[in-house]
Design an enzyme around this catalytic site. Structure first.
Site, PDB file in Angstrom:
ATOM      1  N   GLY A  16      -2.988  17.484  16.397  1.00 13.15           N
ATOM      2  CA  GLY A  16      -3.175  18.849  15.906  1.00 13.15           C
ATOM      3  C   GLY A  16      -3.842  19.743  16.914  1.00 13.15           C
ATOM      4  O   GLY A  16      -3.403  20.876  17.170  1.00 13.15           O
ATOM      5  N   THR A  42      -6.031   9.873  17.502  1.00 16.63           N
ATOM      6  CA  THR A  42      -5.818   8.624  16.770  1.00 16.63           C
ATOM      7  C   THR A  42      -4.374   8.169  16.837  1.00 16.63           C
ATOM      8  O   THR A  42      -4.080   7.001  17.123  1.00 16.63           O
ATOM      9  CB  THR A  42      -6.250   8.791  15.304  1.00 16.63           C
ATOM     10  OG1 THR A  42      -7.663   9.002  15.243  1.00 16.63           O
ATOM     11  CG2 THR A  42      -5.911   7.547  14.498  1.00 16.63           C
ATOM     12  N   CYS A  43      -3.438   9.061  16.587  1.00 11.33           N
ATOM     13  CA  CYS A  43      -2.030   8.671  16.494  1.00 11.33           C
ATOM     14  C   CYS A  43      -1.542   8.010  17.775  1.00 11.33           C
ATOM     15  O   CYS A  43      -0.945   6.932  17.747  1.00 11.33           O
ATOM     16  CB  CYS A  43      -1.163   9.881  16.168  1.00 11.33           C
ATOM     17  SG  CYS A  43       0.600   9.498  16.096  1.00 11.33           S
ATOM     18  N   CYS A  48      -0.708   5.484  14.951  1.00 11.04           N
ATOM     19  CA  CYS A  48       0.725   5.383  14.656  1.00 11.04           C
ATOM     20  C   CYS A  48       1.550   4.784  15.784  1.00 11.04           C
ATOM     21  O   CYS A  48       2.394   3.914  15.551  1.00 11.04           O
ATOM     22  CB  CYS A  48       1.304   6.765  14.341  1.00 11.04           C
ATOM     23  SG  CYS A  48       0.188   7.930  13.584  1.00 11.04           S
ATOM     24  N   LYS A  51       0.655   1.046  16.714  1.00 14.54           N
ATOM     25  CA  LYS A  51       0.956   0.239  15.525  1.00 14.54           C
ATOM     26  C   LYS A  51       2.454   0.071  15.353  1.00 14.54           C
ATOM     27  O   LYS A  51       2.941  -1.030  15.062  1.00 14.54           O
ATOM     28  CB  LYS A  51       0.365   0.907  14.283  1.00 14.54           C
ATOM     29  CG  LYS A  51       0.720   0.214  12.971  1.00 14.54           C
ATOM     30  CD  LYS A  51       0.593   1.174  11.819  1.00 14.54           C
ATOM     31  CE  LYS A  51       1.606   2.291  11.909  1.00 14.54           C
ATOM     32  NZ  LYS A  51       1.412   3.339  10.890  1.00 14.54           N
ATOM     33  N   ALA A 116     -18.312  17.814  22.118  1.00 15.53           N
ATOM     34  CA  ALA A 116     -18.819  19.163  21.909  1.00 15.53           C
ATOM     35  C   ALA A 116     -19.432  19.251  20.515  1.00 15.53           C
ATOM     36  O   ALA A 116     -18.863  18.715  19.547  1.00 15.53           O
ATOM     37  CB  ALA A 116     -17.707  20.192  22.063  1.00 15.53           C
ATOM     38  N   TYR A 179      -1.779   1.969   3.268  1.00 15.68           N
ATOM     39  CA  TYR A 179      -0.681   1.715   4.190  1.00 15.68           C
ATOM     40  C   TYR A 179      -1.132   0.950   5.425  1.00 15.68           C
ATOM     41  O   TYR A 179      -0.409   0.083   5.938  1.00 15.68           O
ATOM     42  CB  TYR A 179       0.032   3.024   4.559  1.00 15.68           C
ATOM     43  CG  TYR A 179      -0.717   3.943   5.489  1.00 15.68           C
ATOM     44  CD1 TYR A 179      -0.492   3.911   6.852  1.00 15.68           C
ATOM     45  CD2 TYR A 179      -1.645   4.867   4.996  1.00 15.68           C
ATOM     46  CE1 TYR A 179      -1.162   4.764   7.721  1.00 15.68           C
ATOM     47  CE2 TYR A 179      -2.326   5.716   5.852  1.00 15.68           C
ATOM     48  CZ  TYR A 179      -2.082   5.662   7.211  1.00 15.68           C
ATOM     49  OH  TYR A 179      -2.754   6.504   8.057  1.00 15.68           O
ATOM     50  N   ILE A 180      -2.324   1.225   5.932  1.00 12.25           N
ATOM     51  CA  ILE A 180      -2.792   0.531   7.129  1.00 12.25           C
ATOM     52  C   ILE A 180      -2.961  -0.957   6.849  1.00 12.25           C
ATOM     53  O   ILE A 180      -2.541  -1.818   7.632  1.00 12.25           O
ATOM     54  CB  ILE A 180      -4.103   1.147   7.643  1.00 12.25           C
ATOM     55  CG1 ILE A 180      -3.883   2.597   8.078  1.00 12.25           C
ATOM     56  CG2 ILE A 180      -4.667   0.333   8.808  1.00 12.25           C
ATOM     57  CD1 ILE A 180      -5.150   3.329   8.483  1.00 12.25           C
ATOM     58  N   GLU A 183       0.509  -2.613   6.411  1.00  6.19           N
ATOM     59  CA  GLU A 183       1.243  -2.693   7.672  1.00  6.19           C
ATOM     60  C   GLU A 183       0.722  -3.824   8.554  1.00  6.19           C
ATOM     61  O   GLU A 183       1.501  -4.622   9.090  1.00  6.19           O
ATOM     62  CB  GLU A 183       1.170  -1.344   8.400  1.00  6.19           C
ATOM     63  CG  GLU A 183       2.013  -0.278   7.723  1.00  6.19           C
ATOM     64  CD  GLU A 183       1.805   1.117   8.285  1.00  6.19           C
ATOM     65  OE1 GLU A 183       2.669   1.967   8.036  1.00  6.19           O
ATOM     66  OE2 GLU A 183       0.794   1.350   8.972  1.00  6.19           O
ATOM     67  N   ARG A 200     -10.156  -3.982  -3.448  1.00  7.47           N
ATOM     68  CA  ARG A 200     -11.208  -3.883  -4.463  1.00  7.47           C
ATOM     69  C   ARG A 200     -10.685  -3.491  -5.837  1.00  7.47           C
ATOM     70  O   ARG A 200     -11.360  -3.675  -6.832  1.00  7.47           O
ATOM     71  CB  ARG A 200     -12.271  -2.884  -4.010  1.00  7.47           C
ATOM     72  CG  ARG A 200     -11.771  -1.456  -3.885  1.00  7.47           C
ATOM     73  CD  ARG A 200     -12.875  -0.525  -3.423  1.00  7.47           C
ATOM     74  NE  ARG A 200     -12.398   0.839  -3.296  1.00  7.47           N
ATOM     75  CZ  ARG A 200     -13.162   1.849  -2.904  1.00  7.47           C
ATOM     76  NH1 ARG A 200     -14.436   1.634  -2.606  1.00  7.47           N
ATOM     77  NH2 ARG A 200     -12.660   3.067  -2.804  1.00  7.47           N
ATOM     78  N   ARG A 206      -1.590   3.112  -3.800  1.00  5.01           N
ATOM     79  CA  ARG A 206      -1.682   4.142  -4.825  1.00  5.01           C
ATOM     80  C   ARG A 206      -1.051   5.438  -4.312  1.00  5.01           C
ATOM     81  O   ARG A 206      -1.281   5.849  -3.186  1.00  5.01           O
ATOM     82  CB  ARG A 206      -3.150   4.377  -5.200  1.00  5.01           C
ATOM     83  CG  ARG A 206      -3.337   5.275  -6.397  1.00  5.01           C
ATOM     84  CD  ARG A 206      -4.758   5.250  -6.915  1.00  5.01           C
ATOM     85  NE  ARG A 206      -5.736   5.426  -5.843  1.00  5.01           N
ATOM     86  CZ  ARG A 206      -6.663   4.526  -5.562  1.00  5.01           C
ATOM     87  NH1 ARG A 206      -6.722   3.389  -6.223  1.00  5.01           N
ATOM     88  NH2 ARG A 206      -7.529   4.754  -4.587  1.00  5.01           N
TER      89      ARG A 206
END
Length: 449
Positions: A16, A42-43, A48, A51, A116, A179-180, A183, A200, A206
Site C-alpha cells: 500500500g 509483509t506480502c 503472500c 508462502k 519513523a 487462512y495462515i 495454509e 481455540r 470463520r
C-alpha cells in the site's frame, strides 16, 4: 504558508505504501517513504509471495505420487530438500525487493531506511534523531502476528520466522484456525511433517462458506492432519532435548519440535506516536479512517492492514491508489469493498466471493443455492478420492448471483473471473446461457442445475 521538507511522508514501504508513494510522486508530489525493514512489506518479504512459493513446492509431493498413473517413472520415495526450497524462495524475495526499490527510485521517491515515529500533525522523527516535516503523513505500517499470552510463548515462532527455519520439523503444532494456519498445515504436511492444528474455538476459517470449510476439514483429516478444537493455549515447556510440550485446554499435552503461532494479526501502531497528533485508534490499535482514508487528524491518513478493514494486499494497493489519486491527482476515488474475492491456498485450496449461503439467507431471506459436487478428472485417473465442491448462491427474487464459493484444484484462479461476474450483478440465467469449456473444472459453473 508553512514550508515542509516533503509534500507527503509515508511510514511503511509495503504494497500500500509503495503504491501510494509512487502514484503521488507521479502526480508531482515531493514524497519520502520510511521503511525500517525491507521494501515490499509483509506480502513480498514474509507473507503472500514466499508462502505461495512454498505452496507450489508442496504441491509437487502429491503430483509426484500421482505421476505414475500418468505414465511417469518417478522414484519412490522421492527426496525433498527444505534448505534448497527455502534458499530459492528467499532469493526470489530478494529479487522482488530490488524491483520494488527500483520502482520507487524511478519515480523519484526518496527511500529512508529508518523507523519513523510521528511527533505531530506534520512531523516525524527518524532513528538518528532527526526530524522531517510534511504537509501530509500517510500511515502504511501494516500489522504483525499476534502471539497468545501464555507461559513459554517465546518458544514458538510466527509466520515471520517460518520461512527461515534451519530444518524441517518432524512434528509441528500450528495454533490458529484462519487462512495462515490452514495454509501452513497443508504445506508442512506435504513436506512430510506430522501436523497438528490447534484452534481455540470450534470453527475453522470463520467467514467462509460453511459447506466449503467442512469439506476442507474432511479432506485434511483424511490426509492425516490432526485437529484439536476448543484448544486454548495453557503453556509451552521446552525440554533439554529441545522438544516442546504444549499444554492445551480440553486436550492431553502434545510433544512437538516446533510451534507456529498463526493466531491473527494486530496493527503496528504501538510506539508510533500517533497519540501526539490526536489520531484516534480502535481497541485493537487500528487507525480509524473515513472513506477517503483520512484519520481524525486532517493531515494524517492511513491505508492497508494498519486500518484493519480488509487485510489483503490488493485492498491495500487499491487504498494507496485511491489516496494518491484523490489527494494529488485531482481524481476523487473511494474503494468499493463489496465483492472482494478471497482464497485460502490450502491443500486443496478454497476460494469465495460475495455472500455465503448463511449471509444470503440472513440478508435476503429467499435464496436459491446451486451446487456441483464432483471428482476432478485428474483425481479420477490418479486414484485420488478427493472431491471438489462448487456453490452458487442466488437471490430467488431477481436470479442475481450474490455469491460463489468453491474448493478444489486451482479454484483461486477460477474465482477471479467469478468475482467479475458477481460484481457485475450477473444472473444464473447469464451463466446458463454461456457455453461450457470442456473438459475443465470451471465448466461446472455453467452447468449447475
Amino acid at each position: 504558508m508553512p514550508q515542509y521538507d516533503y509534500d507527503l511522508f509515508v511510514l511503511g514501504a509495503g504494497s500500500g505504501g509503495t503504491r501510494a508513494s509512487r502514484v503521488a510522486a507521479a502526480h508531482g508530489a515531493r514524497v519520502a517513504v520510511a521503511e525500517e525493514y525491507r521494501v515490499g512489506g509483509t506480502c513480498v518479504i514474509r507473507g503472500c509471495v514466499p508462502k505461495k512459493l512454498l505452496v507450489y513446492g508442496a504441491h509437487f509431493a502429491e503430483d509426484l505420487r500421482d505421476a505414475k498413473h500418468f505414465g511417469w517413472d518417478v522414484p519412490s520415495p522421492c527426496s525433498f530438500s527444505w534448505p534448497t526450497l527455502r534458499d530459492n524462495v528467499m532469493a526470489e524475495v530478494d529479487r522482488i525487493n530490488g524491483a520494488y526499490t527500483q520502482t520507487l527510485d524511478n519515480n523519484g521517491v526518496e527511500i529512508i531506511h529508518s523507523r519513523a515515529v510521528v511527533t505531530g500533525p506534520h512531523s516525524v522523527r527518524l532513528d538518528d534523531g532527526s526530524e522531517k516535516t510534511a504537509e501530509r503523513i500517510l500511515i502504511a505500517v501494516g500489522a504483525h502476528p499476534a502471539i497468545p499470552e501464555c507461559p513459554g510463548h517465546e518458544h514458538g515462532i510466527t509466520s515471520n520466522e517460518v520461512f527461515h527455519l534451519p530444518d524441517l520439523p518432524k512434528r509441528i503444532l500450528i495454533a490458529g484456525g484462519g487462512y495462515i494456519a490452514n495454509e501452513f498445515a497443508g504445506i508442512f504436511h506435504q513436506f512430510g511433517s506430522h501436523v497438528i492444528l490447534a484452534n481455540r474455538s470450534q470453527e475453522l476459517l470463520r467467514g467462509y462458506d460453511a459447506q466449503i470449510r467442512d469439506r476442507l476439514l474432511q479432506i485434511a483429516t483424511m490426509k492425516g492432519i490432526e485437529f484439536r478444537f476448543n484448544a486454548a493455549f495453557r503453556g509451552i515447556d521446552k525440554g533439554e532435548d529441545g522438544c516442546l510440550t504444549v499444554h492445551l485446554a480440553n486436550h492431553e499435552p502434545v510433544v512437538v519440535d516446533c510451534v507456529l503461532f498463526a493466531t491473527g494479526r494486530r496493527p503496528n501502531t504501538a510506539g508510533l506516536g500517533l497519540e501526539s497528533a490526536g489520531v484516534e485508534m480502535d481497541e485493537l490499535g487500528a487507525v480509524k479512517v473515513d472513506a477517503q482514508n483520512q484519520s481524525s487528524c486532517p493531515s494524517i491518513y492511513a491505508i492497508g492492514d494498519v486500518t484493519n478493514r480488509i487485510q489483503l494486499t490488493p485492498v491495500a494497493i487499491r487504498e494507496g491508489q485511491a489516496f494518491a489519486d484523490t489527494v494529488y491527482g485531482n481524481k476523487p476515488t473511494t474503494v468499493d469493498y463489496d465483492c472482494v474475492p478471497a482464497a485460502v491456498f490450502s491443500h486443496p485450496p478454497l476460494a469465495g466471493v460475495g455472500l455465503t449461503e448463511a449471509e444470503a439467507r440472513e440478508k435476503l431471506g429467499s435464496i436459491k443455492v446451486y451446487s456441483s459436487d464432483f471428482r476432478p478428472m485428474k483425481n479420477v485417473l490418479a486414484g485420488r478420492n478427493e472431491r471438489a465442491l462448487y456453490k452458487m448462491v442466488c437471490d430467488a427474487q431477481t436470479d442475481r448471483v450474490v455469491g460463489i464459493h468453491m474448493i478444489g484444484p486451482d479454484v483461486p484462479e477460477i474465482i477471479q473471473a467469478c468475482a467479475v461476474a458477481v460484481k457485475a450483478g450477473l444472473t444464473k440465467a447469464d451463466f446458463d446461457a454461456t457455453v461450457a469449456l470442456h473438459p475443465s473444472m470451471a465448466e461446472e459453473l455453467v452447468l449447475m442445475r
